[in-house]
Design an enzyme around this catalytic site. Structure first.
Site, PDB file in Angstrom:
ATOM      1  CD  GLN A   1      -2.999  -0.889   0.046  1.00 17.43           C
ATOM      2  OE1 GLN A   1      -3.251   0.233  -0.389  1.00 17.43           O
ATOM      3  NE2 GLN A   1      -3.598  -1.977  -0.424  1.00 17.43           N
TER       4      GLN A   1
ATOM      5  CE1 TYR B   1      -7.457 -11.197  -8.539  1.00 17.07           C
ATOM      6  CE2 TYR B   1      -9.251 -11.233  -6.946  1.00 17.07           C
ATOM      7  CZ  TYR B   1      -8.802 -11.359  -8.240  1.00 17.07           C
ATOM      8  OH  TYR B   1      -9.695 -11.656  -9.246  1.00 17.07           O
TER       9      TYR B   1
ATOM     10  CD  GLU C   1      -0.496 -12.045  -5.715  1.00 18.63           C
ATOM     11  OE1 GLU C   1      -0.127 -11.778  -6.870  1.00 18.63           O
ATOM     12  OE2 GLU C   1      -1.391 -11.406  -5.107  1.00 18.63           O
TER      13      GLU C   1
ATOM     14  CG  ASP D   1      -6.840  -6.110  -1.759  1.00 20.83           C
ATOM     15  OD1 ASP D   1      -7.357  -5.175  -2.407  1.00 20.83           O
ATOM     16  OD2 ASP D   1      -5.744  -6.013  -1.187  1.00 20.83           O
TER      17      ASP D   1
ATOM     18  CB  CYS E   1      -8.014   0.715  -5.116  1.00 21.31           C
ATOM     19  SG  CYS E   1      -7.573  -0.394  -6.461  1.00 21.31           S
TER      20      CYS E   1
END
Length: 437
Positions: free
Chosen positions: A259, A291, A315, A368, A395
């Site tokens: 992040q 993710y 992932e 995510d 996001c």
């Protein structure tokens, strides 16, 4: 297909071409950091303004039948929320082609930025998912290296910056909405240690990009990516860094995903913990972290509900999953899979036994996805797995609203929603949603 020389008639029969200047009254905000005006009935998307202003704007695209695009060159009537731009390199007194990109809301008072982001999120939810929401966009704390004024003007928060390299080796951000490198003398959004270390006055001939990374622990890292013989960006050598969230330390590659805001990881870690419905959480279920990156949000679940909780983190980046396995090693119930999420879910749906399906139906899933969202294929597969609750970290408000609408088609209802201003002075906003059947 239109070209830059196209002439397009508007709804009244008048014509305009790229480079023409119009006086426009700006009425609303649109997704993507642009604003809405109308000229002779036609929608015009305008940058570098805000609702309530009258501006003189230069057309940059007039080939589309339903809308045009323009850039503000002069404010004729300013809105009360307008402020001097926080970054001189992006300010209105520069020609639009010379304005640095990456701070497209920097001319707007910080509190009103959050209101505009709230409007974009609420509009997306209403249009795409039929949901009325008055969710506020919450501010987040600035980091330890911030200067006294950073919290007030939304600067000093970015821990990762990519500088692009021009043909002559000079570096800088791209101009807004282009790939033109703009040399700059400062980076006001950056963490102060990062800004001090940024090689803004150095030349990097032959390089593709220069990344500057300011981790929680250790020194600022400068990563120079070279070009291959076809002009493509090479991967930089692995550089180990450490990030701290609460009392937990995460190891990862400096070039890997983390992040960007100094307080983002901690904010999302806590928000995911708070969003999970404990009454619907089963530690023995087939819980998933999709993710999953290097394990930040999986760790949030384990730290709340105990290290024996079963959780599989998925992932596609093998280097990230290697770090996730290390970061989650103390958690006996955690496992890590290197796989694309769609392929992992497809195998889960195809190969699960009746006992497996029962554990999946009791599961909590942390979702995510990248900015583009999870998308229909992943949502359909996830719904076929049928978890009890989904915590969706997003996001992009439009991608979130689209995926919420897709989940609603499978019987999932939005139960909670929080939004966070993790990207001050830009149009971006982060949201955490809880959905369940």
């Amino acid at each position: 297909m239109g070209t830059s020389n196209d002439i397009q008639a508007d709804s009244s029969g008048h014509s305009a071409e790229v480079g023409a200047e119009l006086e426009l009254d700006v009425t609303n905000v649109a997704h993507g950091g642009i604003f809405i005006a109308r000229h002779e009935g036609r929608v015009v998307f305008v940058s570098d303004t805000l609702p309530g202003e009258r501006v003189r704007a230069r057309l940059t695209s007039a080939s589309h039948k339903s809308f045009w695009r323009a850039e503000t060159v002069e404010v004729l009537t300013p809105a009360p929320e307008r402020q001097p731009h926080i970054w001189a390199a992006a300010a209105l007194d520069r020609d639009p082609v010379d304005r640095a990109g990456g701070a497209e809301f920097g001319h707007i008072e910080l509190g009103f930025q959050r209101e505009l982001k709230r409007q974009v999120l609420a509009d997306a939810l209403k249009r795409m998912a039929g949901i009325e929401s008055e969710v506020a966009v919450e501010p987040v704390p600035v980091g330890p290296n911030a200067s006294p004024g950073d919290a007030a003007d939304g600067t000093g928060w970015r821990t990762r910056v990519r500088l692009h390299v021009d043909e002559d080796g000079s570096v800088g951000p791209y101009a807004a909405r282009s790939h033109r490198v703009i040399p700059v003398g400062d980076l006001p959004l950056a963490d102060r240690l990062l800004e001090a270390a940024a090689p803004l006055d150095k030349m990097f001939p032959g390089a593709a990009s220069v990344d500057i990374v300011a981790p929680s622990l250790g020194t600022v890292q400068i990563l120079v990516a070279e070009q291959d013989d076809k002009g493509r960006r090479r991967h930089t050598p692995k550089t180990l860094i450490r990030e701290v969230v609460g009392e937990r330390e995460f190891r990862l590659d400096a070039a890997g995903f983390w992040q960007v805001h100094t307080s983002a990881a901690e904010t999302l870690y806590r928000a995911v913990q708070d969003s999970i419905d404990p009454d619907a959480f089963d530690p023995r279920a087939a819980n998933l972290d999709l993710y999953g990156g290097v394990g930040l949000l999986a760790a949030a679940v384990g730290d709340r509900f105990g290290s024996t909780v079963r959780m599989t983190s998925v992932e596609s980046d093998p280097q990230a999953t290697d770090f996730a396995a290390e970061n989650l090693a103390e958690w006996v119930g955690a496992s890590v899979q290197t796989s694309r999420v769609d392929r992992f879910l497809n195998a889960l749906v195809r190969d699960s036994s009746a006992a497996d399906r029962a554990r999946q139906a009791a599961a909590t899933v942390i979702l995510d996805p990248p900015r583009s969202g999870a998308g229909k294929e992943v949502i359909d597969l996830l719904a076929a797995v049928g978890p009890a609750q989904i915590v969706y970290v997003a996001c992009d408000p439009v991608a979130l609203a689209r995926d919420i609408a897709l989940l609603a088609g499978h019987g999932y209802t939005l139960r909670r929603l929080r939004a966070f201003d993790l990207f001050p002075n830009t149009h971006h906003v982060e949201a955490v949603a809880l959905l369940s059947r």
